[in-house]
Structures are given as C-alpha cells and as structure tokens.
Design an enzyme around this catalytic site. Structure first.
Site, PDB file in Angstrom:
ATOM      1  N   ASP A 184     103.991  23.002  61.847  1.00 42.93           N
ATOM      2  CA  ASP A 184     104.667  21.720  61.865  1.00 42.93           C
ATOM      3  C   ASP A 184     103.646  20.746  61.327  1.00 42.93           C
ATOM      4  O   ASP A 184     102.513  20.688  61.817  1.00 42.93           O
ATOM      5  CB  ASP A 184     105.133  21.330  63.273  1.00 42.93           C
ATOM      6  CG  ASP A 184     106.228  20.271  63.201  1.00 42.93           C
ATOM      7  OD1 ASP A 184     107.205  20.482  62.468  1.00 42.93           O
ATOM      8  OD2 ASP A 184     106.099  19.221  63.852  1.00 42.93           O
ATOM      9  N   PHE A 207     104.559  18.820  46.942  1.00 40.93           N
ATOM     10  CA  PHE A 207     105.889  18.437  47.413  1.00 40.93           C
ATOM     11  C   PHE A 207     105.707  17.400  48.516  1.00 40.93           C
ATOM     12  O   PHE A 207     104.596  17.042  48.869  1.00 40.93           O
ATOM     13  CB  PHE A 207     106.660  19.671  47.937  1.00 40.93           C
ATOM     14  CG  PHE A 207     106.001  20.369  49.100  1.00 40.93           C
ATOM     15  CD1 PHE A 207     106.405  20.123  50.406  1.00 40.93           C
ATOM     16  CD2 PHE A 207     104.978  21.283  48.891  1.00 40.93           C
ATOM     17  CE1 PHE A 207     105.799  20.753  51.473  1.00 40.93           C
ATOM     18  CE2 PHE A 207     104.358  21.925  49.964  1.00 40.93           C
ATOM     19  CZ  PHE A 207     104.771  21.660  51.254  1.00 40.93           C
ATOM     20  N   ASP A 252     102.920  14.311  48.770  1.00 45.13           N
ATOM     21  CA  ASP A 252     101.765  14.509  47.884  1.00 45.13           C
ATOM     22  C   ASP A 252     101.594  13.417  46.817  1.00 45.13           C
ATOM     23  O   ASP A 252     100.474  12.995  46.544  1.00 45.13           O
ATOM     24  CB  ASP A 252     101.826  15.889  47.214  1.00 45.13           C
ATOM     25  CG  ASP A 252     101.469  17.020  48.175  1.00 45.13           C
ATOM     26  OD1 ASP A 252     100.767  16.760  49.167  1.00 45.13           O
ATOM     27  OD2 ASP A 252     101.896  18.166  47.930  1.00 45.13           O
TER      28      ASP A 252
END
Length: 198
Positions: free
Chosen positions: A68, A153, A156
């Site tokens: 997570d 992704f 970023d």
C-alpha cells in the site's frame, strides 16, 4: 520457481514487481487467479497492505505480497496519504489525482513543497500467517508546479527528485527502481525472504 500472488491489478505495479523479483519469484496478479478485491478499511498503509495480502492469499491459496503506497504532502497535512489512488474521487484516475494536488498546491511557496512517497510492503505465507514480513520505506522529494516526464505512473510526473534534479517520471525504470520507496522496500523484503529460507 515459487509462485506468489501480488494483491493488485495495477499494471504499473505488477510490471515493477516482476522486474524486481525476476528469477526469485513468479509474480501473478489478482486477475490471473480470479481474486476479488477487498475494501481497504485500514487507517495506515500497513493495515491496508495486510488486509490486501491476507485476502489474496486466502482466495488464491498462494503466498501473497501486497503493498500500500501513496504520496504524503506536508503542506496538505499528509494528504492524500492512504487515499492517493482515489484522491480526486475516482479510483486510479492518475490525471485527475495529479491535477488536484497541483491545484491545491498552486499558492504554496517553493520552500514548502516537501513530500514523500511512502510504501508499506507485506508478505504472508498464508492467509492466517501470524508473523507477516512488514517493510516500510519512504522517498523524499518535492511537488513540482507542473508535470514533467513520460515514465512511471500515478504521481511520478509531479514528484521532483532532488538527488537527480528531475521528476520521477523522467527517470528510467531502472533508475526509479534503485531509489524509489517501492524499490527500497522490495530490496529489503528480498533480503528478509532470502534470510527466512536459509
């Protein structure tokens, strides 16, 4: 090669994990094993990773790996944190999520734009594993004023990496995996897993 399930359907994450665990484990996704998602009701990255790992292991019968992770922005009191994937409302809408942060940070001065990616990785041998391996790592940086780069992704394109003087999305996958929160957590996890199988 031992098969493990990654408690995710995020193709970006699956690709990163497969690259980093190549030759050690064969990583399969939840969709490969018809595993249904479970609500992430934890209040911390670790709690959510544990929930996801136990669920994936229970449904697949395989050892499970879950992470997570998200971005923690100091000027936003730690938001979006555990809600990073659905910050703008729709789960996985990277474009909307990054835009929301850019909008909320528009008036924040350059010297107050500190942030970090945070990753909690959990490994369980089975669904009821009483001694899960838990690793947490952070990656310090700053929030840019506009997007840069095409790689990666999520957040970023707006995460500036001071050590490399560029956005995370401007790093090659190899560079990112060497220094990122997930890369560092996975490296530490691999050491733990290798130590436990000796």
């Amino acid at each position: 090669m031992k098969k493990i399930i990654l408690a995710s359907n995020n193709q970006g994450k699956i690709k990163e994990f497969n690259i980093m665990l190549q030759g050690v484990y064969e990583v399969v996704s939840m969709s490969d094993m018809n595993v249904e998602e479970v609500p992430e009701i934890g209040l911390t990255f670790v709690e959510n990773a544990l929930i996801k790992a136990r669920n994936a292991s229970e449904q697949s019968g395989l050892p499970a790996l879950a992470d997570d992770s998200g971005i923690v922005v100091d000027a936003l009191n730690g938001e979006p944190g555990i809600y990073s994937a659905r910050y703008a409302g729709t789960h996985g809408d990277d474009e909307a999520n990054t835009q929301k942060i850019l909008d909320e940070m528009s008036d924040i001065p350059d010297d107050q734009r500190s942030a970090r990616f945070w990753c909690a990785i959990v490994f369980v041998e089975h669904a009821n594993d009483p001694t899960p391996i838990i690793i947490q790592r952070g990656w310090e940086g700053e929030i840019l004023r506009e997007k840069a780069g095409e790689n990666g992704f999520g957040y970023d394109p707006i995460f500036y990496v001071p050590t490399h003087k560029k956005a995370s999305a401007q790093l090659s996958p190899e560079q990112k995996n060497d220094i990122s929160h997930r890369g560092k957590a996975l490296q530490a996890l691999l050491l733990e897993l290798q130590a436990s199988t000796i």
